[in-house]
Design a protein around this motif. Structure first.
Motif: not given
Length: 406
Positions: A174-195
């Motif tokens: 709720a406190e995140a900007s849209k940019e921060e939100f999707f930056r983290e989503l992209d980072m988590l996707k990369k972690q997910y794919e790597k693992t």
């Protein structure tokens, strides 16, 4: 909004051993505290390629080997979405010898093996990606309007037919900007794919994902809406936290401070010694003169509310009401401070007025909602015992203290 919370990260001696301590301060009181002996790491949230050694049908669990002299148990109800290294379908039944991806969901407690799950979680400050449940869910602490906005942001994800992961939207989003939100989503996707994707080709007992230092986890999991300050007096911790926040491009970097007063140690400034002393005692005094007695048994936690120094008979019902309401706030603080979990039974002072009982139940629920760990008041029994539950994650703090004493 008035910000009342601080996150304190420091080192102090506990029973002669140097420990790293993370403490949450709310309204000038310590409400949550975690400690790790210096040099000791945790395996909580680590992901491994494990090998099933045995299926124990009588306890509905599989025993999984994670390495040399390192085992865990996987409840079969946590094994519905297993990822096999040989590419077998998730619906296949587990067999001894199977190599699967598992995550440590709860540390070893009281001689029990660490608990495992096959539903792998990748946590950020705003989001959690899951390998098992592929739905998109929202924290129940988010308002309807916040959920609506965030749900619109995730419309493309929701409509992606090739998505193999689920998404949980955390309260901090709720406190995140849209940019921060999707930056983290992209980072988590990369972690997910790597693992999850590339991890299937790794050898058995490989560590695929290692959890970050627990003080970084504390920073990430802190509810930032009320956060006033992140304070540490350890320069290397300050640098690591700053680097992490810079990578996230987070506004929280403005809240980070390095405490440098050598005359008054940080742990003394916030009386962390007093908090540990409090945890080691069963009796907790209330300002009203009443007190709590908190006892942990093998099966449940019992909390007894006593009127203490009050001996009068006039207006006893109103006095008991006030003691119970004060106790409700302190009980919510104590179970979080001590990290108590499982079944918790509270024996409040009996009140004849049903309205006072209803008030007490709802006031306790209000205080429990501040707890980041899932906690629920269930009901009040005919014997006037309030039943509640709190999710088990880490060991109770008293167990960590006892292990340091050994």
């Amino acid at each position: 909004m008035i910000r009342l919370s601080k996150l304190i990260i420091t080192k102090m001696q506990i029973n002669g051993k140097s420990c790293t301590v993370c403490a949450h301060i709310h309204d000038q009181k310590v409400v949550e505290i975690h400690l790790k002996p210096v040099g000791v790491t945790t395996a909580l949230n680590n992901i491994y390629v494990g090998q099933v050694e045995k299926i124990a049908a009588n306890i509905q669990a599989a025993f999984v080997r994670l390495g040399q002299d390192f085992n865990g148990y996987l409840p079969l109800n946590q094994a519905e979405q297993v990822i096999y290294t040989d590419g077998r379908k998730k619906e296949s039944a587990l067999r001894p010898g199977d190599e699967i991806l598992v995550q440590i969901s709860r540390e070893a407690m009281k001689g029990k093996l660490p608990a495992l799950t096959s539903n792998l979680n990748f946590s950020g400050k705003y989001l959690v990606l899951t390998s098992g449940n592929q739905k998109i869910g929202f924290s129940n602490k988010l308002s309807k309007e916040e959920c609506r906005i965030l749900n619109n942001w995730l419309e493309e994800e929701r409509n992606d037919e090739n998505r193999t992961y689920g998404i949980i939207v955390r309260t901090n989003s709720a406190e995140a900007s849209k940019e921060e939100f999707f930056r983290e989503l992209d980072m988590l996707k990369k972690q997910y794919e790597k693992t999850v994707v590339f991890g299937r080709s790794r050898t058995c007992f490989s560590l695929l994902y290692e959890s970050e230092p627990f003080y970084l986890t504390a920073v990430r999991n802190t509810y930032t809406k009320e956060l006033e300050e992140i304070v540490t007096d350890i320069p290397e911790f300050y640098d690591r936290i700053k680097e992490s926040l810079e990578q996230q491009d987070s506004d929280e970097i403005q809240l980070l401070h390095l405490y440098q007063d050598k005359l008054l140690p940080l742990y003394k400034l916030y009386n962390l010694e007093g908090a540990f002393d409090e945890i080691c005692h069963e009796k907790v005094w209330l300002k009203s003169g009443g007190f709590l007695v908190i006892q942990q048994t093998e099966a449940f936690v019992s909390i007894d509310v006593n009127s203490g120094k009050y001996t009068g008979k006039k207006k006893a019902e109103e006095t008991y009401r006030k003691i119970n309401l004060e106790a409700a706030e302190e009980i919510a603080r104590q179970i979080r401070l001590r990290n108590l979990s499982g079944i918790i039974l509270v024996d409040f002072i009996n009140m004849k007025n049903p309205d006072h009982q209803d008030e007490l139940f709802h006031v306790l629920q209000k205080y429990l909602r501040r707890d980041p760990v899932k906690t629920r008041a269930v009901d009040i029994t005919p014997l006037h015992i309030l039943e509640m539950t709190r999710q088990k994650v880490n060991r109770p703090v008293i167990e960590d203290i006892r292990m340091i004493c050994e």
